[in-house]
Design a protein around this motif. Structure first.
Motif, short mmCIF file in Angstrom:
data_model
loop_
_atom_site.label_atom_id
_atom_site.label_comp_id
_atom_site.label_asym_id
_atom_site.label_seq_id
_atom_site.Cartn_x
_atom_site.Cartn_y
_atom_site.Cartn_z
N GLU A 168 94.26 11.14 70.62
CA GLU A 168 93.27 11.24 69.42
C GLU A 168 94.09 10.19 68.43
O GLU A 168 95.25 10.73 67.96
N GLU A 169 93.42 9.47 67.76
CA GLU A 169 94.07 8.46 66.74
C GLU A 169 93.57 8.70 65.49
O GLU A 169 92.25 8.57 65.39
N ALA A 170 94.36 9.03 64.59
CA ALA A 170 94.00 9.13 63.22
C ALA A 170 94.65 8.12 62.45
O ALA A 170 95.68 8.12 62.12
N GLU A 171 93.94 7.04 62.00
CA GLU A 171 94.48 5.94 61.31
C GLU A 171 94.10 6.24 59.84
O GLU A 171 93.16 5.93 59.16
N GLY A 172 95.33 6.53 59.20
CA GLY A 172 95.33 6.83 57.84
C GLY A 172 95.39 5.44 57.05
O GLY A 172 95.86 4.31 57.74
N SER A 173 94.99 5.55 55.74
CA SER A 173 94.96 4.54 54.92
C SER A 173 95.53 4.92 53.45
O SER A 173 95.06 5.85 53.17
N LEU A 174 96.32 4.04 53.01
CA LEU A 174 96.93 4.39 51.68
C LEU A 174 96.41 3.30 50.78
O LEU A 174 96.36 2.12 51.00
N ASN A 175 95.91 3.85 49.62
CA ASN A 175 95.00 3.02 48.63
C ASN A 175 95.46 3.65 47.33
O ASN A 175 95.91 4.50 46.87
N LEU A 176 95.53 2.43 46.31
CA LEU A 176 95.87 2.68 44.92
C LEU A 176 94.50 3.13 44.35
O LEU A 176 93.60 2.82 44.73
N VAL A 177 94.89 4.15 43.54
CA VAL A 177 93.81 4.86 42.62
C VAL A 177 93.63 4.17 41.16
O VAL A 177 94.71 3.87 40.45
N LEU A 178 92.47 3.67 41.09
CA LEU A 178 92.09 2.90 39.76
C LEU A 178 92.20 4.00 38.63
O LEU A 178 91.79 5.08 38.76
N THR A 179 92.55 3.56 37.45
CA THR A 179 92.35 4.27 36.18
C THR A 179 90.98 3.99 35.58
O THR A 179 90.40 3.01 35.87
N PRO A 221 88.07 5.80 32.48
CA PRO A 221 88.00 6.38 31.25
C PRO A 221 87.63 7.73 31.47
O PRO A 221 87.04 8.00 32.44
N VAL A 222 88.15 8.60 30.39
CA VAL A 222 87.65 9.98 30.54
C VAL A 222 86.22 10.24 30.83
O VAL A 222 85.51 9.46 29.80
N GLY A 223 85.59 10.96 31.66
CA GLY A 223 84.19 11.08 31.87
C GLY A 223 83.59 9.99 32.87
O GLY A 223 82.30 9.98 32.99
N GLY A 224 84.55 8.95 33.18
CA GLY A 224 83.84 7.83 34.10
C GLY A 224 83.69 8.29 35.48
O GLY A 224 84.09 9.55 35.93
N THR A 225 83.05 7.32 36.12
CA THR A 225 82.99 7.55 37.61
C THR A 225 84.14 7.58 38.47
O THR A 225 84.87 6.41 38.35
N PRO A 226 84.75 8.54 38.93
CA PRO A 226 85.93 8.53 39.90
C PRO A 226 85.80 7.73 41.07
O PRO A 226 84.64 7.37 41.53
N THR A 227 86.98 7.28 41.59
CA THR A 227 87.04 6.36 42.81
C THR A 227 86.93 7.42 43.98
O THR A 227 87.35 8.48 44.04
N SER A 228 85.94 6.80 44.98
CA SER A 228 85.74 7.68 46.01
C SER A 228 86.82 7.47 46.97
O SER A 228 87.36 6.56 47.07
N ASN A 229 87.14 8.92 47.61
CA ASN A 229 88.26 9.05 48.34
C ASN A 229 87.95 8.38 49.87
O ASN A 229 86.81 8.81 50.43
N LYS A 230 88.74 7.68 50.47
CA LYS A 230 88.68 7.03 51.57
C LYS A 230 89.50 7.76 52.65
O LYS A 230 90.55 8.05 52.76
N ARG A 231 88.75 8.45 53.62
CA ARG A 231 89.25 9.43 54.72
C ARG A 231 89.68 8.91 55.85
O ARG A 231 89.41 7.47 56.04
N ASP A 232 90.58 9.41 56.71
CA ASP A 232 91.20 8.63 57.91
C ASP A 232 89.91 8.57 58.76
O ASP A 232 89.17 9.54 58.95
N SER A 233 90.28 7.42 59.47
CA SER A 233 89.14 7.54 60.80
C SER A 233 89.69 7.88 61.90
O SER A 233 90.90 7.75 62.09
N ARG A 234 88.88 8.39 62.92
CA ARG A 234 89.55 9.07 63.90
C ARG A 234 88.82 8.55 65.35
O ARG A 234 87.60 8.45 65.18
#
Length: 217
Positions: free
Chosen positions: A51-62, A64-77
């Motif tokens: 089973e291969e779980a390929e993780g990904s490292l991403n920077l999180v954008l800043t 504004p308070v109440g703005g649309t958050p960045t969607s988390n990218k999950r590991d592909s398996r």
């Protein structure tokens, strides 16, 4: 009347004794053991899954308070299945093998235990050499059978990896060999995808090494 005993039914040739005799034979093939990247894994089945779980490292954008958050990218398996190759090796010892045969380095007839141990040592050496050969194939990305042509596993194709070619251009006198080495190391670092490494070790052919040390730079 004389009786001929069966040497393979006595206590001297019990399963434990035979196993101990095999384990005492020296291992002549183990250059890759120093790398500690191949670990024996006993299996009870003729196939296994990876089973291969390929993780990904991403920077999180800043945001504004109440703005649309960045969607988390999950590991592909991914699941890959491999079959365990079957490599039988058989031999037999007959009375003819012992008839009028002198023991190695002695003036006495060869003992049954001596011949049996020599045969087992020879068979184990063949397996150890085979394992080393297959492991070198794994490092090269293509595991090839002992016939030299049958591909048992193409690792590049199986895991979707593109092989990187590095041309050192030894025939060109002005080639910067140090730069070529740095580019190769950077390529390895980039493909580690954030994993840490302690160094780079390369195995090369005698021809490559000769051209390397003879080059002007």
């Amino acid at each position: 009347m004389s009786l001929i005993s069966n040497p393979f039914t006595g206590d001297a040739f019990s399963l434990a004794q035979l196993t101990n005799a095999i384990n005492k034979t020296p291992n002549q093939y183990g250059r890759l053991n120093d790398l500690r990247i191949f670990r024996p894994e006993p299996l009870d089945t003729r196939s296994f899954l990876i089973e291969e779980a390929e993780g990904s490292l991403n920077l999180v954008l800043t945001k504004p308070v109440g703005g649309t958050p960045t969607s988390n990218k999950r590991d592909s398996r991914k699941i890959r299945q491999f079959r365990v190759p079957y490599m039988p090796l058989v031999d037999s010892i007959t009375a003819e093998d012992l008839m009028n045969k002198r023991g190695y380095g002695t003036q006495q007839l060869m003992a049954q235990a001596e011949l049996l141990n020599r045969v087992m040592s020879s068979m184990r050496a063949k397996f150890e050499q085979t394992f080393e050969y297959l492991r070198w194939g794994a490092l090269n990305g293509e595991v090839i059978d002992a016939d030299g042509t049958t591909v048992l596993c193409d690792i590049y194709s199986e895991f979707g990896v593109t092989q990187v070619d590095a041309d050192f251009k030894f025939s060109v006198g002005g080639t910067d060999i140090a730069e070529a080495c740095r580019n190769l190391i950077r390529s390895i670092e980039d493909n580690l995808k954030g994993e840490m490494m302690s160094g780079v070790q390369a195995f090369v052919s005698p021809e490559f090494y000769d051209a390397l040390i003879k080059h002007g730079s």
